[in-house]
Design an enzyme around this catalytic site. Structure first.
Site, PDB file in Angstrom:
ATOM      1  N   LYS A  22       0.840  -1.209   0.000  1.00 45.96           N
ATOM      2  CA  LYS A  22       0.000   0.000   0.000  1.00 45.96           C
ATOM      3  C   LYS A  22       0.871   1.254   0.000  1.00 45.96           C
ATOM      4  O   LYS A  22       0.669   2.164  -0.791  1.00 45.96           O
ATOM      5  CB  LYS A  22      -0.898  -0.001   1.252  1.00 45.96           C
ATOM      6  N   ASN A  23       1.858   1.278   0.896  1.00 47.34           N
ATOM      7  CA  ASN A  23       2.640   2.508   1.060  1.00 47.34           C
ATOM      8  C   ASN A  23       3.587   2.776  -0.105  1.00 47.34           C
ATOM      9  O   ASN A  23       4.056   3.898  -0.264  1.00 47.34           O
ATOM     10  CB  ASN A  23       3.427   2.475   2.377  1.00 47.34           C
ATOM     11  N   CYS A 117      -5.001  13.119  12.909  1.00 44.26           N
ATOM     12  CA  CYS A 117      -5.628  11.799  12.978  1.00 44.26           C
ATOM     13  C   CYS A 117      -5.311  11.186  14.333  1.00 44.26           C
ATOM     14  O   CYS A 117      -4.539  11.752  15.104  1.00 44.26           O
ATOM     15  CB  CYS A 117      -5.193  10.912  11.826  1.00 44.26           C
ATOM     16  N   ARG A 122       0.574  14.914  13.080  1.00 36.56           N
ATOM     17  CA  ARG A 122       0.923  14.735  11.668  1.00 36.56           C
ATOM     18  C   ARG A 122       1.089  16.055  10.902  1.00 36.56           C
ATOM     19  O   ARG A 122       0.304  16.392  10.002  1.00 36.56           O
ATOM     20  CB  ARG A 122      -0.076  13.819  10.967  1.00 36.56           C
ATOM     21  N   ASP A 310       4.583   0.830  11.971  1.00 36.67           N
ATOM     22  CA  ASP A 310       3.386   0.172  11.436  1.00 36.67           C
ATOM     23  C   ASP A 310       3.257  -1.289  11.883  1.00 36.67           C
ATOM     24  O   ASP A 310       2.256  -1.939  11.564  1.00 36.67           O
ATOM     25  CB  ASP A 310       3.366   0.260   9.903  1.00 36.67           C
ATOM     26  N   ARG A 402      -8.601  -0.189   4.722  1.00 33.79           N
ATOM     27  CA  ARG A 402      -7.713   0.773   4.051  1.00 33.79           C
ATOM     28  C   ARG A 402      -6.406   0.103   3.640  1.00 33.79           C
ATOM     29  O   ARG A 402      -5.786   0.519   2.669  1.00 33.79           O
ATOM     30  CB  ARG A 402      -7.383   1.940   4.995  1.00 33.79           C
TER      31      ARG A 402
HETATM   32  C1  UD1 Z   1       4.337   6.978   6.193  1.00 33.47           C
HETATM   33  C2  UD1 Z   1       3.477   5.749   6.053  1.00 33.47           C
HETATM   34  C3  UD1 Z   1       2.876   5.338   7.399  1.00 33.47           C
HETATM   35  C4  UD1 Z   1       3.990   5.168   8.424  1.00 33.47           C
HETATM   36  C5  UD1 Z   1       4.867   6.412   8.470  1.00 33.47           C
HETATM   37  C6  UD1 Z   1       6.089   6.247   9.363  1.00 33.47           C
HETATM   38  C7  UD1 Z   1       2.624   5.955   3.797  1.00 33.47           C
HETATM   39  C8  UD1 Z   1       1.453   6.141   2.911  1.00 33.47           C
HETATM   40  N1  UD1 Z   1       2.401   6.035   5.108  1.00 33.47           N
HETATM   41  O1  UD1 Z   1       3.484   8.048   6.605  1.00 33.47           O
HETATM   42  O2  UD1 Z   1       2.185   4.104   7.217  1.00 33.47           O
HETATM   43  O3  UD1 Z   1       3.428   4.945   9.697  1.00 33.47           O
HETATM   44  O4  UD1 Z   1       5.352   6.730   7.152  1.00 33.47           O
HETATM   45  O5  UD1 Z   1       6.854   5.179   8.953  1.00 33.47           O
HETATM   46  O6  UD1 Z   1       3.711   5.689   3.343  1.00 33.47           O
HETATM   47  N2  UD1 Z   1       6.658  14.682  10.328  1.00 33.47           N
HETATM   48  C9  UD1 Z   1       6.959  16.011  10.578  1.00 33.47           C
HETATM   49  N3  UD1 Z   1       6.743  16.899   9.570  1.00 33.47           N
HETATM   50  C10 UD1 Z   1       6.270  16.541   8.346  1.00 33.47           C
HETATM   51  C11 UD1 Z   1       5.976  15.180   8.108  1.00 33.47           C
HETATM   52  C12 UD1 Z   1       6.184  14.282   9.126  1.00 33.47           C
HETATM   53  O7  UD1 Z   1       7.402  16.365  11.656  1.00 33.47           O
HETATM   54  O8  UD1 Z   1       6.101  17.402   7.478  1.00 33.47           O
HETATM   55  C13 UD1 Z   1       6.873  13.689  11.405  1.00 33.47           C
HETATM   56  C14 UD1 Z   1       5.648  12.868  11.745  1.00 33.47           C
HETATM   57  O9  UD1 Z   1       4.811  13.538  12.659  1.00 33.47           O
HETATM   58  C15 UD1 Z   1       6.274  11.614  12.324  1.00 33.47           C
HETATM   59  C16 UD1 Z   1       7.537  11.453  11.488  1.00 33.47           C
HETATM   60  O10 UD1 Z   1       7.788  12.732  10.908  1.00 33.47           O
HETATM   61  O11 UD1 Z   1       6.653  11.840  13.669  1.00 33.47           O
HETATM   62  C17 UD1 Z   1       7.429  10.418  10.412  1.00 33.47           C
HETATM   63  O12 UD1 Z   1       6.233  10.619   9.666  1.00 33.47           O
HETATM   64  P1  UD1 Z   1       6.190  10.395   8.096  1.00 33.47           P
HETATM   65  O13 UD1 Z   1       7.332   9.528   7.690  1.00 33.47           O
HETATM   66  O14 UD1 Z   1       6.045  11.699   7.407  1.00 33.47           O
HETATM   67  O15 UD1 Z   1       4.832   9.607   7.910  1.00 33.47           O
HETATM   68  P2  UD1 Z   1       4.034   9.540   6.562  1.00 33.47           P
HETATM   69  O16 UD1 Z   1       4.984   9.703   5.421  1.00 33.47           O
HETATM   70  O17 UD1 Z   1       2.838  10.427   6.621  1.00 33.47           O
END
Ligand code: UD1
Length: 423
Positions: A22-23, A117, A122, A310, A402
């Site tokens: 999925k990811n 969420c 996030r 995850d 999902r």
């Molecule tokens: C992706 C995965 C999700 C997984 C997560 C962490 C997908 C579709 N989803 O989500 O399943 O749980 O990686 O492995 O691939 N952060 C910031 N600023 C930002 C973005 C993120 O501070 O702009 C922080 C987040 O709050 C979190 C960390 O960075 O603490 C990692 O999150 P991130 O890797 O961005 O998660 P996703 O890419 O949304």
């Protein structure tokens, strides 16, 4: 709304197959926005998140044809400015990864802010930081992110690490945009997840020049255009890990087919510490074999190749029945512990202390009504229901749908007693 009804206690045996990731599929689908001509993607899982992404891309002018199981043919039909609406983006945070491709290809992107969420705040600051460094002008108005570029974006040297480590989808957004930027981009502090490497390989097949794939320093030399390409999505390491926990909890002879163990080192290390042997035969089938009584463990979620957040909830389920006291700490999403309260309804002895779950093993879980709060928490409750004494009903399973393709059919195939019903 639907629920899953599980009669616990069945011993599991047989082969269970892992679907496409999925990811990986979500940003790869978003990357089709960058191409001239048709891309054919294979091994795309049939999930509600994928259907949401397909709807968003269709709204943005991508023609998507489902050709057969797991196969999508995608072709951009317009490069007019367009908008990814709140209605769809709020259903799935990952839709933010259309932002980079849109601004790079069309010079304009308007994407709804995804909102919070249950697993935490996030933020999106790293997505914006990456695109701003490439020259995009970004404004936040009325709950939308508007990004503009006057001509092509420009290559830049960007540090993308955040307070909780790298961001997977911010890396995807910046990487995709940099492929069409003018000049060279270096992303330091990039996410190293296999899903980012899989996306990178698709971009290379489309004509992008990328070095350092799968490392924390990705170097991209921008090109004026990209063409459609054929690409296979990798196996879902999180689904594989979830099935391996099922095998560990209740397996007599469960074989997991299609798991890529090289993507699961930290998870396998934790399973071995708790008392399991992980074996892969020459056909690639993976068995999880109990070596000794299962004991407690300490683990911390980390960016790849560390223990994946995850799989944290599923590990907690396994440890509810381990001998001793386990401590599992979250370093990615410090509040991602909504499953603890539900697991305690099944008789688990679990507590949240700061950003850790403290789990004292019990002899037996007992069935109850529980509620999935997010995708992986939902999977953890299904696993718990399969070993609990009596009947467990898991509500709000739209979260599970999902990210798990035909979960009840797959688990029934290895002997679980699990049915879907209207709640
Ligand atoms: C992706 C995965 C999700 C997984 C997560 C962490 C997908 C579709 N989803 O989500 O399943 O749980 O990686 O492995 O691939 N952060 C910031 N600023 C930002 C973005 C993120 O501070 O702009 C922080 C987040 O709050 C979190 C960390 O960075 O603490 C990692 O999150 P991130 O890797 O961005 O998660 P996703 O890419 O949304």
């Amino acid at each position: 709304m639907q629920k899953l009804i599980i009669e616990g206690g069945n011993k599991l045996s047989g082969t269970i197959k892992v679907s496409g990731s999925k990811n990986a599929s979500l940003p790869i689908l978003a990357a089709t926005l960058l191409a001239d001509g048709k891309s054919v993607l294979t091994n795309v899982p049939d999930l509600s998140d994928m259907r949401t992404m397909v709807k968003i891309l269709r709204e943005l002018g991508v023609d998507i044809e489902k050709r057969g199981p797991g196969e999508l043919a995608c072709k951009v039909t317009t490069i007019e400015p367009s908008c990814a609406s709140y209605e769809l983006v709020s259903q799935m945070r990952a839709s933010i990864c259309v932002l980079g491709p849109l601004v790079a290809r069309r010079g304009y992107a308007k994407v709804s802010l995804p909102g919070g969420c249950v697993i935490g705040l996030r933020p999106v600051d790293l997505h914006l930081k990456g695109l701003r460094a490439l020259g995009a002008e970004i404004e936040m108005k009325h709950g939308y992110i508007e990004a503009r570029s006057n001509g092509r974006l420009r290559g830049a040297h960007i540090y993308l690490g955040g307070v909780n480590g790298p961001s997977v989808l911010a890396t995807a957004n910046t990487l995709m945009a940099a492929c069409l930027a003018d000049g060279k981009t270096v992303i330091d502090g990039a996410a190293c997840e296999p899903e980012i490497a899989n996306l990178s390989n698709y971009l290379v097949a489309m004509g992008a020049t990328i070095e350092g794939i799968g490392t924390p320093r990705i170097q991209i030399t921008g090109v004026p255009s990209l063409k459609g390409a054929n690409h296979e999505v990798i196996a879902d390491r999180i689904e594989a890990g979830t099935f391996m926990v099922a095998a560990a909890l209740a397996g007599e002879d469960v074989k997991v087919e299609g798991a890529r163990l090289e993507h699961l080192s930290a998870f396998i290390d934790v399973l071995q510490q708790t008392g399991y042997i992980i074996d892969q035969d020459e056909d690639g089938l993976v068995r999880v074999i109990k070596d000794r009584p299962v004991t407690s463990v300490q683990a911390t979620t980390m960016p790849y190749p560390g223990f994946p957040t995850d799989l944290q909830a599923q590990l907690v389920t396994l440890l509810t029945l381990a001998d001793g006291m386990s401590v599992i700490t979250e370093r990615i999403f410090p509040d991602r512990f909504m499953h603890l309260a539900e697991l305690s309804r099944l008789g688990a002895n679990v507590q949240k202390i700061h950003s850790s779950a403290v789990i004292k093993g019990v002899k037996q879980l007992t069935g109850a009504q529980v509620m999935a709060s997010d995708l992986r928490a939902g999977a953890a409750l299904v696993l718990a229901g399969m070993v609990a004494q009596g009947t467990t009903e898991v509500h709000r399973i739209y979260h599970i749908d999902r990210g798990y393709e035909q979960i009840e059919e797959k688990l029934r195939g290895i002997g679980a007693q699990i049915t879907r019903a209207d709640a």
